[in-house]
Design a protein around this motif. Structure first.
Motif, PDB file in Angstrom:
ATOM      1  N   SER A   1       0.380  -1.546  -0.161  1.00 28.01           N
ATOM      2  CA  SER A   1       0.215  -0.205   0.233  1.00 28.01           C
ATOM      3  C   SER A   1       0.904   1.421   0.135  1.00 28.01           C
ATOM      4  O   SER A   1       0.613   2.446  -0.626  1.00 28.01           O
ATOM      5  N   LYS A   2       1.866   1.575   0.753  1.00 31.78           N
ATOM      6  CA  LYS A   2       3.293   2.388   0.139  1.00 31.78           C
ATOM      7  C   LYS A   2       3.280   3.001  -0.399  1.00 31.78           C
ATOM      8  O   LYS A   2       3.397   3.697  -1.186  1.00 31.78           O
ATOM      9  N   LEU A   3       3.209   1.989  -1.329  1.00 34.99           N
ATOM     10  CA  LEU A   3       4.360   1.621  -2.690  1.00 34.99           C
ATOM     11  C   LEU A   3       2.923   2.678  -3.361  1.00 34.99           C
ATOM     12  O   LEU A   3       2.790   3.562  -4.761  1.00 34.99           O
ATOM     13  N   LEU A   4       1.958   1.848  -3.562  1.00 34.61           N
ATOM     14  CA  LEU A   4       0.504   2.224  -4.887  1.00 34.61           C
ATOM     15  C   LEU A   4       0.239   4.280  -3.744  1.00 34.61           C
ATOM     16  O   LEU A   4       0.112   4.873  -5.059  1.00 34.61           O
ATOM     17  N   ASN A   5       0.559   3.875  -2.982  1.00 33.41           N
ATOM     18  CA  ASN A   5       0.324   5.137  -2.036  1.00 33.41           C
ATOM     19  C   ASN A   5       1.232   6.768  -2.484  1.00 33.41           C
ATOM     20  O   ASN A   5       0.321   7.731  -2.179  1.00 33.41           O
ATOM     21  N   SER A   6       1.705   6.121  -3.053  1.00 28.74           N
ATOM     22  CA  SER A   6       3.437   7.168  -3.452  1.00 28.74           C
ATOM     23  C   SER A   6       3.381   8.064  -4.327  1.00 28.74           C
ATOM     24  O   SER A   6       2.225   7.519  -5.289  1.00 28.74           O
ATOM     25  N   GLU A   7       3.894   9.080  -4.602  1.00 30.01           N
ATOM     26  CA  GLU A   7       4.034   9.719  -6.005  1.00 30.01           C
ATOM     27  C   GLU A   7       5.095   9.210  -7.140  1.00 30.01           C
ATOM     28  O   GLU A   7       5.176   9.805  -7.889  1.00 30.01           O
ATOM     29  N   PHE A   8       5.292   7.656  -6.490  1.00 23.71           N
ATOM     30  CA  PHE A   8       6.406   7.796  -7.759  1.00 23.71           C
ATOM     31  C   PHE A   8       5.337   7.527  -8.839  1.00 23.71           C
ATOM     32  O   PHE A   8       4.600   6.047  -8.586  1.00 23.71           O
ATOM     33  N   HIS A   9       5.670   7.030  -9.856  1.00 22.71           N
ATOM     34  CA  HIS A   9       5.119   7.617 -11.791  1.00 22.71           C
ATOM     35  C   HIS A   9       5.610   5.227 -11.954  1.00 22.71           C
ATOM     36  O   HIS A   9       4.473   6.234 -13.319  1.00 22.71           O
ATOM     37  N   GLY A  10       6.670   4.833 -12.094  1.00 28.68           N
ATOM     38  CA  GLY A  10       6.994   4.489 -12.351  1.00 28.68           C
ATOM     39  C   GLY A  10       6.294   3.196 -11.661  1.00 28.68           C
ATOM     40  O   GLY A  10       5.218   3.332 -10.849  1.00 28.68           O
ATOM     41  N   ARG A  11       6.251   2.040 -12.590  1.00 31.76           N
ATOM     42  CA  ARG A  11       6.169   0.466 -11.734  1.00 31.76           C
ATOM     43  C   ARG A  11       6.293   0.029 -10.534  1.00 31.76           C
ATOM     44  O   ARG A  11       7.468   0.192  -9.382  1.00 31.76           O
ATOM     45  N   LYS A  12       5.765  -0.550  -9.605  1.00 31.19           N
ATOM     46  CA  LYS A  12       5.921  -0.806  -8.396  1.00 31.19           C
ATOM     47  C   LYS A  12       5.559  -1.991  -8.194  1.00 31.19           C
ATOM     48  O   LYS A  12       5.107  -2.653  -8.212  1.00 31.19           O
ATOM     49  N   ALA A  13       7.351  -2.722  -7.501  1.00 31.01           N
ATOM     50  CA  ALA A  13       7.235  -4.363  -7.054  1.00 31.01           C
ATOM     51  C   ALA A  13       7.865  -4.306  -5.703  1.00 31.01           C
ATOM     52  O   ALA A  13       8.078  -3.357  -4.704  1.00 31.01           O
ATOM     53  N   VAL A  14       7.557  -5.553  -4.806  1.00 38.04           N
ATOM     54  CA  VAL A  14       7.618  -5.738  -3.393  1.00 38.04           C
ATOM     55  C   VAL A  14       8.898  -7.032  -3.972  1.00 38.04           C
ATOM     56  O   VAL A  14       8.257  -7.908  -5.001  1.00 38.04           O
ATOM     57  N   VAL A  15       9.542  -7.392  -3.131  1.00 33.94           N
ATOM     58  CA  VAL A  15      10.697  -8.483  -3.748  1.00 33.94           C
ATOM     59  C   VAL A  15      11.461  -8.602  -1.653  1.00 33.94           C
ATOM     60  O   VAL A  15      11.215  -8.254  -0.943  1.00 33.94           O
ATOM     61  N   ILE A  16      10.750  -9.845  -1.864  1.00 33.05           N
ATOM     62  CA  ILE A  16      11.054 -10.886  -0.851  1.00 33.05           C
ATOM     63  C   ILE A  16      11.921 -12.208  -0.412  1.00 33.05           C
ATOM     64  O   ILE A  16      12.450 -12.616  -1.977  1.00 33.05           O
TER      65      ILE A  16
END
Length: 211
Positions: free
Chosen positions: A136-151
């Motif tokens: 949710s933090k990534l989606l609510n950010s204003e980064f305009h590119g693609r978002k991902a989570v890595v584990i």
């Protein structure tokens, strides 16, 4: 510059696994932050921030056409500079990817279990900064590119990564839409406890509407 972009997370995931194996082959030594005592050789005992730094440096060395000059660590979130995104890919300010990374390491250097590790993956509380809340933090950010989570993490006979990864997908799926799971493995690591592991990645899409 388009030819240098990471086209999908499958490539990035495979590259991380290769970098983990390569770093490990050089027998790096982590140390206890409190006592300064060195752990046994290998990438496994390193804390998350050190591991990410070592891997990012190795990615640029192993795959310069994809990553040289295009990976940044600790990038401030737009309009929230106190928060930092673990890894961004591309060129500032138009990052192509904003990526949060979490470690899943159930055992310690001495082979004893870490009972708190799942909090870093599954906690629903923003204060814990888990992989779950990173979505949710990534989606609510204003980064305009693609978002991902890595584990990334390590598999043990009694504690494989799979149940925690599956739990993450179920819980994350209640509030966001995850892309297809990407996974790659690394084996025959030199540490006697952290001998093998995997890296998982998901692209994160828009929030789901909760009825």
């Amino acid at each position: 510059m388009a030819g240098l972009a990471v086209e999908n997370l499958s490539v990035f995931t495979s590259d991380i696994a290769a970098a983990m194996k390569e770093v490990d082959s050089r027998s790096p030594r982590a140390a206890n932050a409190r006592t300064g005592v060195q752990y046994q050789p290998g990438i496994g005992p390193h804390p998350e921030t050190q591991t990410v730094k070592l891997v990012v440096e190795e990615l640029q060395r192993l795959f310069p056409k994809r990553y040289e000059g295009r990976l940044a660590l600790g990038v401030p979130y737009p309009h929230e500079s106190r928060q930092k995104c673990d890894v961004c890919i591309g060129l500032e300010p138009g990052w192509e990817w904003a990526i949060e990374v979490k470690m899943l390491r159930r055992m310690g250097d001495n082979g004893k279990p870490n009972d708190n590790i799942l909090m870093h993956i599954l906690s629903p509380y923003q204060q814990d900064r888990s992989a779950l809340t990173d979505c949710s933090k990534l989606l609510n950010s204003e980064f305009h590119g693609r978002k991902a989570v890595v584990i990334y993490g390590y598999d043990y006979p009694d504690f494989p990564m799979d149940p925690a990864i599956e739990a993450f997908e179920v819980l994350a799926g209640r509030t966001v839409r995850l892309g297809e799971r990407c996974a790659s493995s690394y084996k025959e690591l030199i540490h006697p406890v952290h001998q093998s592991g995997r890296v998982f990645a998901w692209e994160v899409f828009e929030n789901r509407k909760v009825c």
